[in-house]
Design an enzyme around this catalytic site. Sequence first.
Site, mmCIF file in Angstrom:
data_model
loop_
_atom_site.group_PDB
_atom_site.id
_atom_site.type_symbol
_atom_site.label_atom_id
_atom_site.label_comp_id
_atom_site.label_asym_id
_atom_site.label_seq_id
_atom_site.Cartn_x
_atom_site.Cartn_y
_atom_site.Cartn_z
ATOM 1 N N TYR A 47 0.853 -1.201 0.000
ATOM 2 C CA TYR A 47 0.000 0.000 0.000
ATOM 3 C C TYR A 47 0.876 1.233 0.000
ATOM 4 O O TYR A 47 1.873 1.282 0.730
ATOM 5 C CB TYR A 47 -0.904 0.022 1.240
ATOM 6 C CG TYR A 47 -2.355 -0.135 0.852
ATOM 7 C CD1 TYR A 47 -2.935 0.745 -0.053
ATOM 8 C CD2 TYR A 47 -3.135 -1.158 1.377
ATOM 9 C CE1 TYR A 47 -4.261 0.591 -0.431
ATOM 10 C CE2 TYR A 47 -4.458 -1.313 0.998
ATOM 11 C CZ TYR A 47 -5.013 -0.437 0.097
ATOM 12 O OH TYR A 47 -6.315 -0.575 -0.290
ATOM 13 N N GLU A 49 -0.511 4.851 -0.505
ATOM 14 C CA GLU A 49 -1.318 6.037 -0.810
ATOM 15 C C GLU A 49 -0.481 7.302 -0.635
ATOM 16 O O GLU A 49 0.266 7.434 0.336
ATOM 17 C CB GLU A 49 -2.559 6.075 0.084
ATOM 18 C CG GLU A 49 -3.634 5.137 -0.447
ATOM 19 C CD GLU A 49 -4.729 4.858 0.565
ATOM 20 O OE1 GLU A 49 -4.469 4.974 1.757
ATOM 21 O OE2 GLU A 49 -5.833 4.498 0.130
ATOM 22 N N ASP A 193 -6.167 13.637 -25.261
ATOM 23 C CA ASP A 193 -6.175 12.245 -24.815
ATOM 24 C C ASP A 193 -5.488 11.448 -25.922
ATOM 25 O O ASP A 193 -6.075 11.206 -26.980
ATOM 26 C CB ASP A 193 -7.624 11.781 -24.613
ATOM 27 C CG ASP A 193 -7.710 10.316 -24.198
ATOM 28 O OD1 ASP A 193 -6.708 9.583 -24.353
ATOM 29 O OD2 ASP A 193 -8.786 9.901 -23.736
ATOM 30 N N THR A 219 -3.275 6.222 -22.048
ATOM 31 C CA THR A 219 -3.137 4.906 -21.442
ATOM 32 C C THR A 219 -1.697 4.476 -21.683
ATOM 33 O O THR A 219 -0.974 5.097 -22.470
ATOM 34 C CB THR A 219 -4.074 3.861 -22.073
ATOM 35 O OG1 THR A 219 -3.810 3.811 -23.478
ATOM 36 C CG2 THR A 219 -5.530 4.180 -21.840
ATOM 37 N N LYS A 222 -1.492 0.601 -24.978
ATOM 38 C CA LYS A 222 -1.870 0.427 -26.382
ATOM 39 C C LYS A 222 -0.588 0.474 -27.217
ATOM 40 O O LYS A 222 0.223 -0.437 -27.106
ATOM 41 C CB LYS A 222 -2.897 1.489 -26.774
ATOM 42 C CG LYS A 222 -4.209 1.373 -25.957
ATOM 43 C CD LYS A 222 -5.275 2.309 -26.440
ATOM 44 C CE LYS A 222 -6.590 2.100 -25.723
ATOM 45 N NZ LYS A 222 -6.741 2.901 -24.497
ATOM 46 N N ARG A 228 -1.416 -2.418 -18.451
ATOM 47 C CA ARG A 228 -2.719 -1.764 -18.517
ATOM 48 C C ARG A 228 -2.761 -0.630 -17.494
ATOM 49 O O ARG A 228 -2.567 -0.866 -16.302
ATOM 50 C CB ARG A 228 -3.767 -2.819 -18.160
ATOM 51 C CG ARG A 228 -5.166 -2.538 -18.541
ATOM 52 C CD ARG A 228 -5.903 -3.847 -18.699
ATOM 53 N NE ARG A 228 -5.510 -4.456 -19.948
ATOM 54 C CZ ARG A 228 -6.047 -4.137 -21.129
ATOM 55 N NH1 ARG A 228 -7.009 -3.250 -21.216
ATOM 56 N NH2 ARG A 228 -5.635 -4.730 -22.225
HETATM 57 N N1 DSN Z 1 -11.405 0.421 -25.029
HETATM 58 C C1 DSN Z 1 -10.405 1.260 -25.656
HETATM 59 C C2 DSN Z 1 -10.374 1.047 -27.119
HETATM 60 O O1 DSN Z 1 -10.580 -0.062 -27.541
HETATM 61 O O2 DSN Z 1 -10.113 1.969 -27.864
HETATM 62 C C3 DSN Z 1 -10.567 2.666 -25.330
HETATM 63 O O3 DSN Z 1 -10.676 2.817 -23.967
#
Ligand code: DSN
Length: 426
Positions: A47, A49, A193, A219, A222, A228
């Site tokens: 933990y 925080e 974003d 994110t 990707k 993730r």
């Molecule tokens: N779920 C993602 C996507 O497939 O683009 C976006 O959050």
Amino acid sequence: MKKDKIVFDLIKDEEERQRLGIELIASENFVSDQVMKAMGSVLTNKYAEGYPGHRYYGGCQIVDQTEQIAIDRARTLYNAEYANVQPHSGAQANMAVLMACLKPGDTFMGLDLSHGGHLSHGSPVNSSGILYHPVAYSVEEETGMVNYDKMEAVALREKPKLIIAGASAYSRDWDYKRMRSIADKVDAILMADIAHPAGLIARGLLNDPIPYCHIVTTTTHKTLRGPRGGMILIGKDFENPWGLKTPKGEIKMMSQLIDSAVFPGTQGGPLEHVIAAKAVAFGEALTDEYMEYVLQVKKNASVMAKAFMDKGYKIISGGTDNHLMLIDLRTKFPDITGKQVENALVRADITLNKNMVPFDSRSPFTTSGIRVGTPAITTRGLKEDQMPIIVDLIDEVISDINNESVIESVRSRVNEMMAELPLNAW
Ligand code: DSN
């Protein structure tokens, strides 16, 4: 303790599914062994925080270092003064930024979800659309591209306090400079974003939002090919001129407002095992091998888009600048839905997702389109020569969509193509 055979057998099955199939979901990728190892490490036990050096728990002296490495590498990768690596996902990162910058009921503007936007950019079923007042800009029906003049007209009319650049199904680059001039005209905060193209942006293959956007979210899993999770960046920290305050009523620097919106605003304990894996992934993204990888992702996408168009498929906007493409099935197969294609291809071990296309006549559960991306297959080691072969396999299934023997024959060719390739060849 007895091994949990049920769950571990299923994990093995999933590994097999991933290994044997062609993965074309534009938001998925395969992480390296060291990213995987960091995620499955003892750091999950801790933990922590708070932030490095300022925690609410003892024993954080090691995770302080792993989190600081993640922050420092993220800042280097994006040439940003500030990085918060704690958001559990891209949606959490966006939620925290909206919380830092808006009051409930405030207006903000993002790309229409049915035109390629994202749930967390104002969908009525997401907190962004429930707590705030979203207005949308859109793409043009003829070009499939964002029309910045029309975006400006919406901004002047609606006076949003925050504008979002970015999408989850848009194959073109963004004009952040133009968007900043629109934001400045209405005194709005500009947020990008970059969840989808983050890896391509990191290595200079697409326009850089950092010099123009007040805040950037992403994110990490990707094109960036990490674990993730999410992240928030600021190019140059600033004392916010909008008089935004913390919940305690203090006016602070933007970075401090965001830190407190992430924790304790919207999250509790950070996932230190995932943050260590982010540190590893950011280190990988700084290497020459990763540069080679993102170049190949882009090349594969552009060759694949051309192969689809050569077969008579309509790609929204007529091509791609990044790692993905959105295909409108109606031109070639007006009676076949995205849902049917997704389901038939799954049976052939090719995975992609149904997706609405701009001005779609069908619902989000059915759709007239599919979204295709190259980050994952590029990690498996596939090159541009193999893209037309994949397009042929997809076309063979769609052209005879109810023929199970065709699907079975495609599946065996897919498995033959992929079986010997490691999950992470790069
Ligand atoms: N779920 C993602 C996507 O497939 O683009 C976006 O959050």
